[in-house]
Scaffold this motif. Structure first.
Motif, PDB file in Angstrom:
ATOM      1  N   GLU A   1      60.183  61.258  82.640  1.00 45.15           N
ATOM      2  CA  GLU A   1      60.023  60.930  84.061  1.00 45.15           C
ATOM      3  C   GLU A   1      61.197  61.533  84.825  1.00 45.15           C
ATOM      4  O   GLU A   1      61.424  62.726  84.726  1.00 45.15           O
ATOM      5  CB  GLU A   1      59.870  59.412  84.247  1.00 45.15           C
ATOM      6  CG  GLU A   1      58.585  58.915  83.564  1.00 45.15           C
ATOM      7  CD  GLU A   1      58.531  57.418  83.359  1.00 45.15           C
ATOM      8  OE1 GLU A   1      59.461  56.695  83.783  1.00 45.15           O
ATOM      9  OE2 GLU A   1      57.543  56.970  82.747  1.00 45.15           O
ATOM     10  N   ASP A   2      61.987  60.698  85.553  1.00 50.75           N
ATOM     11  CA  ASP A   2      63.102  61.309  86.290  1.00 50.75           C
ATOM     12  C   ASP A   2      64.431  61.131  85.560  1.00 50.75           C
ATOM     13  O   ASP A   2      65.498  61.213  86.152  1.00 50.75           O
ATOM     14  CB  ASP A   2      63.179  60.714  87.699  1.00 50.75           C
ATOM     15  CG  ASP A   2      63.371  59.208  87.660  1.00 50.75           C
ATOM     16  OD1 ASP A   2      63.268  58.618  86.551  1.00 50.75           O
ATOM     17  OD2 ASP A   2      63.630  58.615  88.721  1.00 50.75           O
ATOM     18  N   ARG A   3      64.369  60.891  84.238  1.00 49.36           N
ATOM     19  CA  ARG A   3      65.601  60.649  83.476  1.00 49.36           C
ATOM     20  C   ARG A   3      65.902  61.770  82.505  1.00 49.36           C
ATOM     21  O   ARG A   3      65.006  62.470  82.057  1.00 49.36           O
ATOM     22  CB  ARG A   3      65.466  59.352  82.655  1.00 49.36           C
ATOM     23  CG  ARG A   3      65.398  58.123  83.511  1.00 49.36           C
ATOM     24  CD  ARG A   3      64.970  56.943  82.658  1.00 49.36           C
ATOM     25  NE  ARG A   3      64.849  55.781  83.506  1.00 49.36           N
ATOM     26  CZ  ARG A   3      65.625  54.702  83.419  1.00 49.36           C
ATOM     27  NH1 ARG A   3      66.553  54.622  82.480  1.00 49.36           N
ATOM     28  NH2 ARG A   3      65.462  53.689  84.246  1.00 49.36           N
ATOM     29  N   TRP A   4      67.156  61.847  82.115  1.00 48.90           N
ATOM     30  CA  TRP A   4      67.579  62.735  81.032  1.00 48.90           C
ATOM     31  C   TRP A   4      67.814  61.877  79.802  1.00 48.90           C
ATOM     32  O   TRP A   4      68.607  60.940  79.846  1.00 48.90           O
ATOM     33  CB  TRP A   4      68.887  63.441  81.385  1.00 48.90           C
ATOM     34  CG  TRP A   4      68.774  64.394  82.530  1.00 48.90           C
ATOM     35  CD1 TRP A   4      69.360  64.258  83.756  1.00 48.90           C
ATOM     36  CD2 TRP A   4      68.040  65.616  82.562  1.00 48.90           C
ATOM     37  NE1 TRP A   4      69.039  65.335  84.552  1.00 48.90           N
ATOM     38  CE2 TRP A   4      68.226  66.184  83.836  1.00 48.90           C
ATOM     39  CE3 TRP A   4      67.240  66.289  81.640  1.00 48.90           C
ATOM     40  CZ2 TRP A   4      67.649  67.392  84.211  1.00 48.90           C
ATOM     41  CZ3 TRP A   4      66.662  67.491  82.016  1.00 48.90           C
ATOM     42  CH2 TRP A   4      66.872  68.032  83.285  1.00 48.90           C
ATOM     43  N   VAL A   5      67.134  62.202  78.734  1.00 49.93           N
ATOM     44  CA  VAL A   5      67.284  61.434  77.492  1.00 49.93           C
ATOM     45  C   VAL A   5      67.994  62.316  76.473  1.00 49.93           C
ATOM     46  O   VAL A   5      67.613  63.471  76.253  1.00 49.93           O
ATOM     47  CB  VAL A   5      65.910  60.966  76.956  1.00 49.93           C
ATOM     48  CG1 VAL A   5      66.056  60.290  75.604  1.00 49.93           C
ATOM     49  CG2 VAL A   5      65.250  60.036  77.964  1.00 49.93           C
TER      50      VAL A   5
END
Ligand code: FAD
Length: 441
Positions: free
Chosen positions: A93-97
């Motif tokens: 989504e709008d995250r960096w993992v």
């Protein structure tokens, strides 16, 4: 001893170099290359000042220091390279993992984090309690190994994007040593936000300062100019008494690095079962897109994985202009995007570039008005597909090649899932064997 090497990718050229450096007369080594340039899968392309690696993002690293040093020397020495810290992420989504995913689940939204950690613990407990064997198909293996949360949020959608088939058609055998095996403590730590590293062996990598990854094979080719016959496809290979004839020319030994699927097209007199074993070895293709951007700076990332369908058809995006300042004009940046397709020679159609850009815009990686232009290259052999008949086909192919004394080498020349450093390692072993045969006479 006169040796014909079929194909001048890194495997063929490393073999030639090692033979000559090992004492074989350079005049006795001939490489036949179908393309107008050497380098094979290490190819790069420059368009309007933007350089990208045509067959997908390539970095140079090796666990084998002498091999790494040898490659670097052949390719112009350490100063011809940039030295980069690997910084890879998964876009969720709008995250960096953090990568690998199981070491990054603390970066997920709470609910997804919980699903992943609880599934991982249950799968771990189930494996320990039942002592169950690893399933031999990949679809069941990822569930058995990671549990349903990690499977649903990352493993299944990502692998479906790469393999382009039902994951039950793929075996689990290929994952050993490739998919990191995180201890449960690390996953629990990751879930509550304690940073753990899952994958350290490529933490630093080298990349050519100029000319893309192909600069490495250009370096190899420089001292082999007299040996490589460019634009010379192999069309006819046959045994004549104790010798081999390649396109009508006589040799003592032949080493094939051309994709094995093509060997029955040029090798005279193959039995039908060996020919179909070679032809039917399964592979995926790749379409690579350069995206030239009117953007001054990228975040400090090496590459990112895009597991989800709403992120477009690309499974991996390389921050190409971060690898070397010379990969894009001053003040501009670029991406390299990879889209796989099943082997066979048919590629997804012309709207694919738009779909890639739309997906990246949706994933928040670019704004569409930053895109200056795109460029596309399709490559027929990119990934070995470890489907269920693979092992039997490969065994039959190797057995036949051995029975007639045809040597096989390389990523598709032998169907070994190798990076370029491993191609060099295997070439060195083969050169040693050929040199000792030559000494014995
Ligand atoms: C997506 C992707 C990412 C990768 N990432 C990395 C990475 O980060 N780091 C890394 O080190 N490696 C990476 N690799 C692997 C690397 O590219 C290969 O291992 C290596 O280039 C294989 O070299 P090869 O010589 O075995 O085969 P190839 O490069 O395939 O060489 C075979 C040669 O045979 C020639 N040929 C074909 N048909 C004929 C014919 N009839 N007659 C004569 N010649 C013919 C071809 O033109 C080619 O030059 C990656 C590969 C891919 C696809």
């Amino acid at each position: 001893m006169k040796i014909a090497i079929l194909g001048a990718g890194i495997s063929g050229m490393a073999l030639a170099q090692k033979l000559i450096q090992g004492g074989l007369d350079a005049a006795d080594v001939t490489l036949f290359e179908a393309s107008h340039r050497a380098g094979g899968l290490c190819a790069s392309k420059t368009v309007d000042g933007y350089t990208y690696d045509e067959t997908g993002g390539h970095i140079l690293f090796s666990k084998n220091k002498p091999v790494m040093d040898w490659i670097i020397d052949e390719a112009g020495g350490r100063d011809a390279f940039t030295w980069n810290d690997r910084n890879t992420k998964i876009r969720f989504e709008d995250r960096w993992v953090h990568y690998p995913f199981e070491n990054g689940i603390g970066d997920l939204p709470d609910e997804a984090n919980f699903e992943c950690v609880s599934g991982y613990v249950k799968a771990w407990h189930e494996r320990k309690a039942s002592g169950s064997e690893a399933p031999d198909d990949f679809a069941n293996w990822i569930e058995w190994r990671f549990g349903p949360g990690i499977c649903d949020h990352f493993m299944r959608p990502y692998n479906e994007k790469i393999w382009k088939r039902d994951l039950a058609e793929v075996t689990s055998g290929w994952v050993a040593g490739r998919v990191p095996d995180a201890p449960i403590e690390d996953v629990l730590r990751a879930s509550i936000g304690i940073r753990t590293e899952g994958y350290t062996h490529q933490s630093k990598f080298a990349y050519p300062m100029n000319g893309g990854f192909q600069a490495i094979t250009d370096g190899f080719a420089l001292s082999l100019e007299e040996n490589i016959r460019l634009s010379t496809p192999v069309t006819d290979v046959r045994q004549v008494g104790e010798t081999w004839h390649v396109n009508g020319e006589q040799f003592d030994r032949v080493v094939n690095t051309v994709p094995m699927n093509l060997v029955p097209d040029f090798l005279e007199g193959m039995p039908a079962d060996a020919a179909s074993a070679m032809r039917e070895l399964s592979n995926n293709q790749i379409s690579c897109f350069l995206i030239a951007l009117d953007r001054e700076e990228h975040p400090d990332l090496s590459w990112v994985y895009l597991p989800h369908h709403n992120q477009g058809p690309a499974n991996r995006i390389t921050y190409m202009s971060n690898y070397s300042p010379n990969n894009a004009p001053t003040g501009k940046t670029s991406f390299l995007c990879e889209v796989t397709s099943p082997g066979g020679g048919a590629y997804p159609d012309g709207s694919l570039a738009d779909e890639v850009v739309d997906g990246m815009a949706h994933a928040g990686l670019l704004a569409k008005d930053e895109v200056l232009f795109t460029d596309r290259t399709d490559t027929r052999w990119a990934y070995i597909v470890y489907d269920h008949p693979f092992e039997a086909r490969k065994a039959a192919a190797l057995e036949y090649a051995e029975s007639i004394g045809l040597d096989l080498l390389g990523r598709f020349g032998r169907y070994d899932y190798h990076n370029s450093d491993q191609c060099v390692i295997e070439a060195e072993k083969m050169a040693d064997a050929l040199l000792s045969d030559a000494k014995r006479g």
